[in-house]
Motif scaffolding. Structure first.
Motif, mmCIF file in Angstrom:
data_model
loop_
_atom_site.group_PDB
_atom_site.id
_atom_site.type_symbol
_atom_site.label_atom_id
_atom_site.label_comp_id
_atom_site.label_asym_id
_atom_site.label_seq_id
_atom_site.Cartn_x
_atom_site.Cartn_y
_atom_site.Cartn_z
ATOM 1 N N GLN A 291 0.910 -1.257 0.010
ATOM 2 C CA GLN A 291 -0.057 -0.046 -0.093
ATOM 3 C C GLN A 291 1.001 1.271 -0.100
ATOM 4 O OE1 GLN A 291 -3.804 0.667 2.229
ATOM 5 N NE2 GLN A 291 -3.483 -1.806 2.697
ATOM 6 N N PRO A 292 1.945 1.319 0.930
ATOM 7 C CA PRO A 292 2.555 2.554 0.874
ATOM 8 C C PRO A 292 3.132 3.124 -0.690
ATOM 9 C CG PRO A 292 2.939 1.327 2.600
ATOM 10 C CD PRO A 292 2.406 0.670 1.879
ATOM 11 N N GLU A 293 3.339 1.978 -1.431
ATOM 12 C CA GLU A 293 3.940 2.212 -2.633
ATOM 13 C C GLU A 293 3.027 2.543 -3.717
ATOM 14 O OE1 GLU A 293 6.547 -1.032 -3.701
ATOM 15 O OE2 GLU A 293 8.042 -0.198 -2.206
ATOM 16 N N ARG A 294 1.865 1.856 -3.569
ATOM 17 C CA ARG A 294 0.697 1.718 -4.625
ATOM 18 C C ARG A 294 0.137 3.242 -4.368
ATOM 19 N NH1 ARG A 294 -5.299 1.891 -4.033
ATOM 20 N NH2 ARG A 294 -6.080 0.413 -5.460
ATOM 21 N N ASP A 295 -0.102 3.637 -3.020
ATOM 22 C CA ASP A 295 -0.707 4.890 -2.742
ATOM 23 C C ASP A 295 0.145 6.015 -2.301
ATOM 24 O OD1 ASP A 295 -3.290 3.378 -3.467
ATOM 25 O OD2 ASP A 295 -3.558 2.529 -1.156
ATOM 26 N N TRP A 296 1.113 6.001 -2.975
ATOM 27 C CA TRP A 296 2.090 6.923 -2.520
ATOM 28 C C TRP A 296 1.725 8.442 -2.336
ATOM 29 C CZ3 TRP A 296 3.584 10.916 -5.629
ATOM 30 C CH2 TRP A 296 3.239 10.937 -7.072
ATOM 31 N N LYS B 268 5.343 0.671 -16.279
ATOM 32 C CA LYS B 268 3.999 0.553 -17.334
ATOM 33 C C LYS B 268 3.114 -0.354 -16.743
ATOM 34 C CE LYS B 268 6.485 1.804 -21.518
ATOM 35 N NZ LYS B 268 6.829 1.244 -22.881
ATOM 36 N N ASP B 269 3.452 -1.315 -15.795
ATOM 37 C CA ASP B 269 2.403 -2.059 -15.250
ATOM 38 C C ASP B 269 1.630 -1.186 -14.193
ATOM 39 O OD1 ASP B 269 3.109 -4.131 -16.641
ATOM 40 O OD2 ASP B 269 4.337 -5.262 -14.870
ATOM 41 N N GLU B 270 2.188 -0.273 -13.450
ATOM 42 C CA GLU B 270 1.271 0.519 -12.710
ATOM 43 C C GLU B 270 0.520 1.746 -13.377
ATOM 44 O OE1 GLU B 270 -0.225 2.375 -9.169
ATOM 45 O OE2 GLU B 270 0.305 0.384 -9.801
ATOM 46 N N TYR B 271 1.365 2.008 -14.407
ATOM 47 C CA TYR B 271 0.358 2.972 -15.280
ATOM 48 C C TYR B 271 -0.974 2.320 -15.810
ATOM 49 C CZ TYR B 271 -1.231 4.921 -19.460
ATOM 50 O OH TYR B 271 -2.298 5.662 -20.316
ATOM 51 N N ASP B 272 -0.807 1.204 -16.205
ATOM 52 C CA ASP B 272 -1.944 0.634 -16.802
ATOM 53 C C ASP B 272 -2.968 0.494 -15.751
ATOM 54 O OD1 ASP B 272 -0.660 0.052 -19.443
ATOM 55 O OD2 ASP B 272 -0.092 -2.076 -19.099
ATOM 56 N N ARG B 273 -2.446 0.083 -14.477
ATOM 57 C CA ARG B 273 -3.525 -0.015 -13.235
ATOM 58 C C ARG B 273 -4.182 1.331 -12.996
ATOM 59 N NH1 ARG B 273 0.379 -4.266 -11.410
ATOM 60 N NH2 ARG B 273 1.664 -2.498 -10.679
ATOM 61 N N LYS C 234 -5.392 7.977 -20.294
ATOM 62 C CA LYS C 234 -5.099 7.444 -21.660
ATOM 63 C C LYS C 234 -3.958 8.245 -22.412
ATOM 64 C CE LYS C 234 -9.397 6.956 -23.259
ATOM 65 N NZ LYS C 234 -10.374 6.687 -24.250
ATOM 66 N N ALA C 235 -4.116 9.463 -22.289
ATOM 67 C CA ALA C 235 -3.277 10.746 -23.126
ATOM 68 C C ALA C 235 -1.956 10.345 -22.630
ATOM 69 C CB ALA C 235 -3.764 11.738 -23.094
ATOM 70 N N ALA C 236 -1.691 9.909 -21.459
ATOM 71 C CA ALA C 236 -0.192 9.983 -21.020
ATOM 72 C C ALA C 236 0.325 8.443 -21.680
ATOM 73 C CB ALA C 236 -0.357 9.649 -19.513
ATOM 74 N N ALA C 237 -0.233 7.761 -22.201
ATOM 75 C CA ALA C 237 0.427 6.430 -22.324
ATOM 76 C C ALA C 237 1.517 6.379 -23.346
ATOM 77 C CB ALA C 237 -0.655 5.509 -23.092
ATOM 78 N N PRO C 238 1.463 7.418 -24.313
ATOM 79 C CA PRO C 238 2.873 7.512 -25.104
ATOM 80 C C PRO C 238 3.883 8.075 -24.564
ATOM 81 C CG PRO C 238 0.880 8.728 -26.339
ATOM 82 C CD PRO C 238 0.593 8.254 -24.961
ATOM 83 N N TYR C 239 3.918 8.745 -23.564
ATOM 84 C CA TYR C 239 4.954 9.372 -22.523
ATOM 85 C C TYR C 239 5.569 8.524 -21.332
ATOM 86 C CZ TYR C 239 2.813 13.037 -25.349
ATOM 87 O OH TYR C 239 2.106 13.844 -26.415
ATOM 88 N N VAL C 240 4.762 7.370 -21.246
ATOM 89 C CA VAL C 240 5.262 6.506 -20.076
ATOM 90 C C VAL C 240 6.507 5.782 -20.462
ATOM 91 C CG1 VAL C 240 4.488 4.736 -18.281
ATOM 92 C CG2 VAL C 240 2.907 6.651 -19.049
#
Length: 890
Positions: free
Chosen positions: A450-455, A603-608, A593-599
């Motif tokens: 949790q402390p990392e997921r909800d930083w 990336k796994d956490e971005y997808d979540r 969604k617009a952030a996707a090209p810049y990540v």
């Protein structure tokens, strides 16, 4: 920091010595010296270590000196150019370069620590020592911290709520030193200074109690391990400037002690032996853990008006006994929750006996709904501010945010600014998922921490607890950089920050306009049924949800009444808020969604994150469609125009489709929706593992839609209408004999009161029940009803104050109860009653339905089947809007 800590860290010697951290042998340049006092406290040494780590990591050399120490030390005072700190300053520091030296001076040991961390942060950012610096800082809030629940999602220990012995099986994280180090390092980095551990009765997990050997609940080996761990945790916390507080509930007892003395595990009223026991365990806790504080819940089990007795006869004397054993007159702080107790009386009685009392109260209840408070809740905070050393705000449970990611820095900053305005001096922060610490709800392997997921949740509250008076534009730049660091580019950071900020108000703003409660009774992510929307009074709504924990505005019944009578609306409206937050959630998902090209990282956490933003948007669309549908149904109750129902049909179908899409996503991404796995969770349905995922709830909404369509068909079928309006015969009765002291028998008919001690009367009654013999009990009674039956029967009960769903009353077996008649008894000025049935055996019976918020409407033969029908005759009473729940309940 508090007096106890100040006394412990006071420096007795002002002799300085240099701690020189040598560079690798191949480097010939002179190292930077970090100088600390000879008798430096663990906090100052910890700060020096972090400062040296920054110097080493950035390969900084040059023969300069960094001097750490209290501002009052003569060795620091000699620097006349160094600014003075103000009298009474706590945790404050000044950093100034004077020639070849940088002075880090603190008002106390914590100030030195935070000054060292500030300088280390600047070194890491610039990769160099600052050429010029003069900087003074101090916290806005005195107490800034988080909590960890030493509690389980379900009741596991002998059916006793909140009581869980500390064992590796139940709390493996408690024994993991690496995990504690990681968590405490996060806290000190964020300048948090309090950590609360919550448990019902932790003392037998942390203490040997020679006076009460029968109270020991763990083996000697386990108890010794726990004591060693607690001492290690408190020492590690203390050197990071963190004050640990152990929470407990009243009046909970050791289970083995309770059994030995023939007492219940939880007492409503104190007994002499329980007072003596509680005083002793508290004195032993103070004696064994002099650097650890106590936070208590006086209420919950204990009767509210008994708080004064326990506080003045057990808790304060116990603390003083512990102080005497330690040989100190310094009062350790007591943190007193105002929950379920007569807090004014407790404070009035306690303050003459004990001077160091802090208080704790929930902010927005058990959800996050607003950046402010008003009404009764604001009055309560003002009372606590005036009557305690520090009034702490408890950001509690977050039932409307769970389980999705949430982190709106603007929302948090505005909240902390209001704390300052009100005079609140501390924040006590729950994690976003309290009941399953430290695991997140995401369906991943391994589970997310949790402390990392909800930083951002932890970071934002800590940042603005330290200083909420920051420039909004500069803050946006700061948070963009934080996201960019995690996801690779400033473009990704900007768009993800937008996503969090746009989604932030969705659940907080919507819940007060349509929800039942700000408490953990409601899992907002799982939606609401139509009866819960159109007939909220049936489900025991918490009025402070919209009268205190939200801006002024309307509920659905206000909105519909104003619409029908063409009156202006007042403040926020449910329809307006539902539309607004749905649009904001859509924009949040688009930004994610617009952030996707810049990540380029994580990336796994971005997808979540993107998936969560889509889920929040789908949830808001579900609520938007269903809120509009509910308004249409309620308007039909006013004008009987079936066009409202046709529009509601389309909207309700859309809401089910949105929930179906939400279920498809969460089936792959989440283990469950809510951490709590007990029957306390009741909205949309009674809690438990089998009703804690969207796939569990989707069939309920599909069935609700099917029932509504069936009712619409019946309403337009002349034969069905004629059948519904035919006179009906009274149900056959089973004779009962009521024992003395079990209420009073009465005839069920119009004009009869439903309580023997209250004015509420029956306005009209369905023909099936008219003239039956029933039983009414005092609305204040908590006693069971005892009676005898001539033969096996079904008891017919109308639950009056707190609506119940199909699980039946809270303290009965859910499988035994079923709805017999919908909308069958109309009451004057109150919602109509739905009648529930449960089987009983012949002969003597004892029926325990809890506090008397019900009326028994009769007994019928066990084999009798009550024919379901629409009962229009009791639809509207005294000009009140009609009860339309029957349209959705099969």
């Amino acid at each position: 920091m508090h007096l106890l800590t100040q006394a412990r860290v006071r420096i007795r010697s002002i002799v300085l010595f240099s701690v020189v951290f040598a560079a690798p042998a191949i480097v010939m340049a002179a190292p930077v010296k970090v100088v600390v006092p000879e008798h430096a406290t663990p906090r100052e040494r910890f700060g020096a270590d972090r400062l040296q780590a920054a110097l080493t990591a950035n390969h900084i050399e040059g023969g300069e000196e960094i001097i750490l120490g209290l501002r009052s030390l003569p060795a620091v005072e000699k620097y006349k150019q160094l600014p003075q700190l103000w009298p009474g300053a706590t945790e404050a520091f000044v950093i100034k370069r004077i020639g070849n030296q940088i002075i880090v001076a603190g008002s106390d040991a914590s100030g030195v620590l935070y000054g060292a961390l500030e300088l280390a942060g600047r070194i890491n950012q610039a990769h160099a020592l600052p050429k010029e610096i003069e900087f003074i800082d101090h916290p806005a809030l005195k107490l800034r911290g988080t909590c960890i629940g030493m509690q389980k999602p379900e009741i596991t220990y002998e059916d006793a709520q909140y009581d869980y012995p500390y064992t590796p099986k139940d709390f493996p994280f408690f024994y993991d030193k690496a995990e504690w180090t990681r968590y405490l390092d996060m806290m000190v980095r964020q300048r948090s200074n309090t950590l609360y551990l919550w448990n019902g009765h932790p003392f037998t997990s942390l203490l040997k109690l020679p006076k009460y050997p029968e109270a020991q609940e763990l083996s000697d080996a386990q108890l010794n391990q726990n004591i060693e761990m607690m001492r290690w945790i408190t020492a590690e916390a203390d050197k990071r400037g963190i004050w640990l507080l152990q929470g407990f509930y009243n009046l909970h007892l050791s289970h083995t002690y309770a059994r030995a003395h023939h007492l219940p595990y939880h007492l409503v009223n104190p007994t002499p032996e329980s007072i003596e026991y509680t005083r002793y365990v508290i004195s032993e806790f103070i004696r064994n853990y002099p650097n650890v504080g106590l936070m208590m819940t006086l209420g919950e089990a204990l009767s509210p008006h008994k708080g004064v007795e326990l506080m003045t006869q057990a808790i304060i004397p116990g603390v003083k006994d512990g102080m005497k054993a330690l040989g100190t007159t310094v009062e350790p702080p007591i943190v007193l929750r105002d929950h379920a107790t007569d807090i004014e009386d407790v404070l009035k009685a306690s303050k003459p006996l004990y001077g160091n009392i802090d208080t704790l109260s929930k902010w927005n209840g058990e959800s996050l709904t607003w950046t402010n408070d008003r009404g009764k809740v604001l009055d309560r905070f003002k009372l606590l501010v005036e009557n305690s050393n520090v009034a702490v705000s408890n950001v509690h449970l977050l039932s409307n945010l769970e389980p999705f990611r949430w982190g709106d820095p603007d929302f948090v900053r505005e909240t902390l600014l209001n704390y300052q305005r009100i005079g609140i001096g501390g924040v006590h922060l729950y994690p976003l998922r309290y009941w399953d610490w430290p695991n997140a709800a995401d369906k991943t392997e391994p589970l997310l921490y949790q402390p990392e997921r909800d930083w951002i949740w932890f970071e934002a509250w800590a940042r603005y607890a330290w200083n909420p008076n920051r420039d909004p534009q500069k803050e946006r730049t700061y948070w963009v950089q934080e996201f960019a660091q995690r996801f690779g580019t400033p473009q990704a950071g900007e768009k993800l920050l937008d996503a969090y900020t746009l989604a932030g108000p969705a659940q907080p703003r919507l819940l007060p306009r349509i929800g039942i409660t700000e408490g953990n009774r409601q899992a907002f992510a799982l939606g609401m049924t139509m009866p819960e929307l159109i007939d909220a009074k049936r489900f025991g709504p918490a009025e402070t949800l919209w009268t205190a924990n939200a801006p002024a505005g309307e509920r659905l019944y206000d909105y519909v009444d104003h619409e029908f009578h063409h009156q202006p609306h007042q403040g926020e409206t449910p329809i307006g808020v539902a539309d607004t937050v749905t649009k904001g959630a859509e924009q949040a998902y688009e930004a994610a969604k617009a952030a996707a090209p810049y990540v380029t990282k994580n990336k796994d956490e971005y997808d979540r994150i993107a998936s969560d933003m889509q889920c929040i948007w789908l949830l808001m669309q579900f609520y938007q469609a269903k809120t509009h549908a509910a308004a249409e149904v309620m308007l039909f109750g006013y004008d009987k125009d079936q066009q409202h129902l046709q529009r509601a049909d389309s909207l309700l179908a859309s809401s089910v489709e949105f929930f179906r899409q939400l279920t498809d996503i969460t089936d792959k991404t989440y283990r469950n929706a809510a951490g709590m796995q007990t029957s306390q969770r009741q909205i949309p349905v009674r809690g438990g593992p089998k009703t804690n995922h969207w796939r569990d709830i989707l069939p309920i909404y599909e069935r609700e839609l099917a029932t509504f369509r069936s009712r619409l068909k019946s309403m337009n079928d002349p034969a069905a209408l004629a059948e519904a309006q035919k006179p009906v015969e009274r149900l056959p009765q089973v004779v009962f004999q009521l024992e003395p002291g079990s209420g009073e028998a009465f005839t069920v008919k119009a004009g009869e009161p439903i309580f023997p001690d209250g004015p509420q009367q029956i306005a009209s009654v369905a023909g099936e029940l008219d003239g039956m013999r029933g039983i009414r009990v005092s609305s204040k009674s908590n006693a069971p009803i005892r009676f005898s039956l001539d033969k096996p029967a079904q008891v017919l009960v109308g639950f009056v104050r707190k609506g119940v769903n199909k699980a039946g009353p809270q303290n009965a077996d859910a499988e035994n109860w079923n709805i017999a008649l919908t909308n069958a008894v109309a009451l004057k000025g109150a919602p109509a009653l739905t009648v529930w049935a449960a089987p009983l055996s012949a002969g003597r019976n004892e029926l325990d339905l809890g506090r008397g918020s019900y009326v028994i409407l009769g007994f019928i033969p066990q084999e009798t089947k009550v024919k379901a029908r629409i009962n229009f005759s009791t639809a509207s009473v005294d000009g009140e809007p009609p009860n339309l729940d029957w349209m959705f309940e099969d």
